[in-house]
Design a protein around this motif. Sequence first.
Motif, PDB file in Angstrom:
ATOM      1  N   LEU A  45      -1.901   2.343  -7.696  1.00 44.11           N
ATOM      2  CA  LEU A  45      -1.584   1.075  -7.031  1.00 44.11           C
ATOM      3  C   LEU A  45      -2.246  -0.068  -7.785  1.00 44.11           C
ATOM      4  O   LEU A  45      -3.429  -0.008  -8.101  1.00 44.11           O
ATOM      5  CB  LEU A  45      -2.082   1.084  -5.583  1.00 44.11           C
ATOM      6  CG  LEU A  45      -1.543   2.190  -4.679  1.00 44.11           C
ATOM      7  CD1 LEU A  45      -2.240   2.158  -3.318  1.00 44.11           C
ATOM      8  CD2 LEU A  45      -0.035   2.057  -4.489  1.00 44.11           C
ATOM      9  N   SER A  46      -1.471  -1.091  -8.053  1.00 46.14           N
ATOM     10  CA  SER A  46      -2.003  -2.252  -8.760  1.00 46.14           C
ATOM     11  C   SER A  46      -2.635  -3.207  -7.748  1.00 46.14           C
ATOM     12  O   SER A  46      -1.976  -3.630  -6.797  1.00 46.14           O
ATOM     13  CB  SER A  46      -0.875  -2.964  -9.515  1.00 46.14           C
ATOM     14  OG  SER A  46      -1.346  -4.163 -10.062  1.00 46.14           O
ATOM     15  N   SER A  47      -3.893  -3.544  -7.941  1.00 40.78           N
ATOM     16  CA  SER A  47      -4.603  -4.373  -6.957  1.00 40.78           C
ATOM     17  C   SER A  47      -4.006  -5.767  -6.849  1.00 40.78           C
ATOM     18  O   SER A  47      -4.123  -6.413  -5.803  1.00 40.78           O
ATOM     19  CB  SER A  47      -6.087  -4.460  -7.311  1.00 40.78           C
ATOM     20  OG  SER A  47      -6.265  -4.983  -8.604  1.00 40.78           O
ATOM     21  N   THR A  99      -0.859  -5.714  -4.285  1.00 42.62           N
ATOM     22  CA  THR A  99      -1.079  -5.198  -2.936  1.00 42.62           C
ATOM     23  C   THR A  99      -1.817  -6.236  -2.114  1.00 42.62           C
ATOM     24  O   THR A  99      -2.503  -7.106  -2.659  1.00 42.62           O
ATOM     25  CB  THR A  99      -1.917  -3.907  -2.944  1.00 42.62           C
ATOM     26  OG1 THR A  99      -3.191  -4.188  -3.556  1.00 42.62           O
ATOM     27  CG2 THR A  99      -1.237  -2.787  -3.699  1.00 42.62           C
ATOM     28  N   THR A 100      -1.653  -6.135  -0.794  1.00 42.17           N
ATOM     29  CA  THR A 100      -2.483  -6.933   0.108  1.00 42.17           C
ATOM     30  C   THR A 100      -3.366  -5.974   0.898  1.00 42.17           C
ATOM     31  O   THR A 100      -2.915  -4.899   1.295  1.00 42.17           O
ATOM     32  CB  THR A 100      -1.629  -7.776   1.073  1.00 42.17           C
ATOM     33  OG1 THR A 100      -0.779  -6.906   1.831  1.00 42.17           O
ATOM     34  CG2 THR A 100      -0.787  -8.781   0.314  1.00 42.17           C
ATOM     35  N   VAL A 101      -4.601  -6.363   1.100  1.00 40.49           N
ATOM     36  CA  VAL A 101      -5.571  -5.516   1.796  1.00 40.49           C
ATOM     37  C   VAL A 101      -6.178  -6.310   2.945  1.00 40.49           C
ATOM     38  O   VAL A 101      -6.698  -7.408   2.746  1.00 40.49           O
ATOM     39  CB  VAL A 101      -6.687  -5.048   0.830  1.00 40.49           C
ATOM     40  CG1 VAL A 101      -7.650  -4.119   1.554  1.00 40.49           C
ATOM     41  CG2 VAL A 101      -6.103  -4.351  -0.394  1.00 40.49           C
ATOM     42  N   ASP A 122       4.985  -3.483  -1.792  1.00 38.01           N
ATOM     43  CA  ASP A 122       6.375  -3.853  -1.491  1.00 38.01           C
ATOM     44  C   ASP A 122       7.142  -2.698  -0.866  1.00 38.01           C
ATOM     45  O   ASP A 122       8.114  -2.905  -0.145  1.00 38.01           O
ATOM     46  CB  ASP A 122       7.099  -4.305  -2.770  1.00 38.01           C
ATOM     47  CG  ASP A 122       6.581  -5.641  -3.276  1.00 38.01           C
ATOM     48  OD1 ASP A 122       5.975  -6.373  -2.456  1.00 38.01           O
ATOM     49  OD2 ASP A 122       6.757  -5.930  -4.470  1.00 38.01           O
ATOM     50  N   THR A 123       6.712  -1.472  -1.141  1.00 38.65           N
ATOM     51  CA  THR A 123       7.494  -0.301  -0.713  1.00 38.65           C
ATOM     52  C   THR A 123       6.809   0.579   0.329  1.00 38.65           C
ATOM     53  O   THR A 123       7.469   1.343   1.022  1.00 38.65           O
ATOM     54  CB  THR A 123       7.833   0.579  -1.934  1.00 38.65           C
ATOM     55  OG1 THR A 123       6.619   0.968  -2.580  1.00 38.65           O
ATOM     56  CG2 THR A 123       8.727  -0.178  -2.909  1.00 38.65           C
ATOM     57  N   GLN A 124       5.484   0.499   0.438  1.00 40.91           N
ATOM     58  CA  GLN A 124       4.789   1.425   1.328  1.00 40.91           C
ATOM     59  C   GLN A 124       3.454   0.841   1.803  1.00 40.91           C
ATOM     60  O   GLN A 124       2.852   0.003   1.133  1.00 40.91           O
ATOM     61  CB  GLN A 124       4.533   2.765   0.606  1.00 40.91           C
ATOM     62  CG  GLN A 124       4.143   3.889   1.546  1.00 40.91           C
ATOM     63  CD  GLN A 124       4.188   5.246   0.849  1.00 40.91           C
ATOM     64  OE1 GLN A 124       4.674   5.374  -0.268  1.00 40.91           O
ATOM     65  NE2 GLN A 124       3.677   6.265   1.513  1.00 40.91           N
ATOM     66  N   ASN A 125       3.031   1.311   2.979  1.00 40.93           N
ATOM     67  CA  ASN A 125       1.739   0.920   3.527  1.00 40.93           C
ATOM     68  C   ASN A 125       0.805   2.126   3.566  1.00 40.93           C
ATOM     69  O   ASN A 125       1.239   3.262   3.743  1.00 40.93           O
ATOM     70  CB  ASN A 125       1.907   0.368   4.947  1.00 40.93           C
ATOM     71  CG  ASN A 125       2.712  -0.911   4.964  1.00 40.93           C
ATOM     72  OD1 ASN A 125       2.459  -1.821   4.190  1.00 40.93           O
ATOM     73  ND2 ASN A 125       3.689  -0.988   5.863  1.00 40.93           N
TER      74      ASN A 125
END
Length: 342
Positions: A11-13, A16-18, A35-38
Amino acid sequence: MFENILPLYGLSSDKTTVKLFGDGLINHTWKVSTDTQNYILQKVNNDVFKTPTDIDENISLIKEYLNVKYPNYLFVSPVNTLSGESLLDTDFGYYRLFPFVEGSTSHNSLTNKSEAYEAAKQFGKFSKILAEFDAEQLNITIPNFHNLKLRSEQFAEACKNAAADRLELAKESIEFINENKSIVDTYCKIVENKEIPLRVIHHDTKINNVLFDEKNNGLCVIDLDTVMPGYFISDVGDMMRTYLAVASEEETDLSKISIRKEFFQAIYDGYMDEMNDVLTETEKQYFTYAGKFIIYMQAIRFLADYLQNDTYYGAKYEGHNLNRAKNQIALLKEYKKMEGEL
């Protein structure tokens, strides 16, 4: 920290949102969105869980078993890193990443007896499908977690060494605990009884450790860090302690402490729908005792901590743990009043 950990999972940091997630008190938890998964990222609290690798081994063993025996069961286990690790040991601590179960919700409190039924059914189902799994293969992730004999001995030691002012303030509560030591005696009989087997037990059956679907039906249990060998009274008792009470364990107005009898019925129905054919007849005799067992144990743990100057649970104000103990004692009194009816 995230920019070092997320790439290990591919996963590219920066894509992603954290965000902080949930109200857990032990581990730190974040929701990681792409964009595709949580996902759910969790940092294991190794002050509480001294050997996080033991938890990881337990989950792996259970996952392997369920993949063969119950492949359709929703078992939320960690995602492996690109190099195949399910638990990361980093300079920042121990981490694991879980898939987020889309469409699921969890509750921090119970609003109706249907939720109590669904939760009890899920905890019962978890132990049922693992009934033939050798529980003694599992690591003990928190030693003596529900060992009431040891807790009672620790309480006696706390009474011996407590400051005089705290002993005086806790005098009535201490007397109640000592007057009800038969609860400890019963626990000792259970442990010694070969007709009451060790099982795979969750040990933390509060309502927010169950996932529900959009129609509020139970999906599965989560938070498996305390899964280890134990007795069914631990899971049933913890549900009774946390589901039956109208007020929380922080309530200081003891007149608000009461038992929801219909919730007891819901716990019984949900759990026994799954476990009726699994439990021995001897185990079934202790179903109602389970509530006394856990409530009493939590009362002495709060009280012992107060007498030891609040070194374990901490205190947000003077007398906090004494009030928590009084709360649990009041709950136990209400439970005992209704015991025959239950």
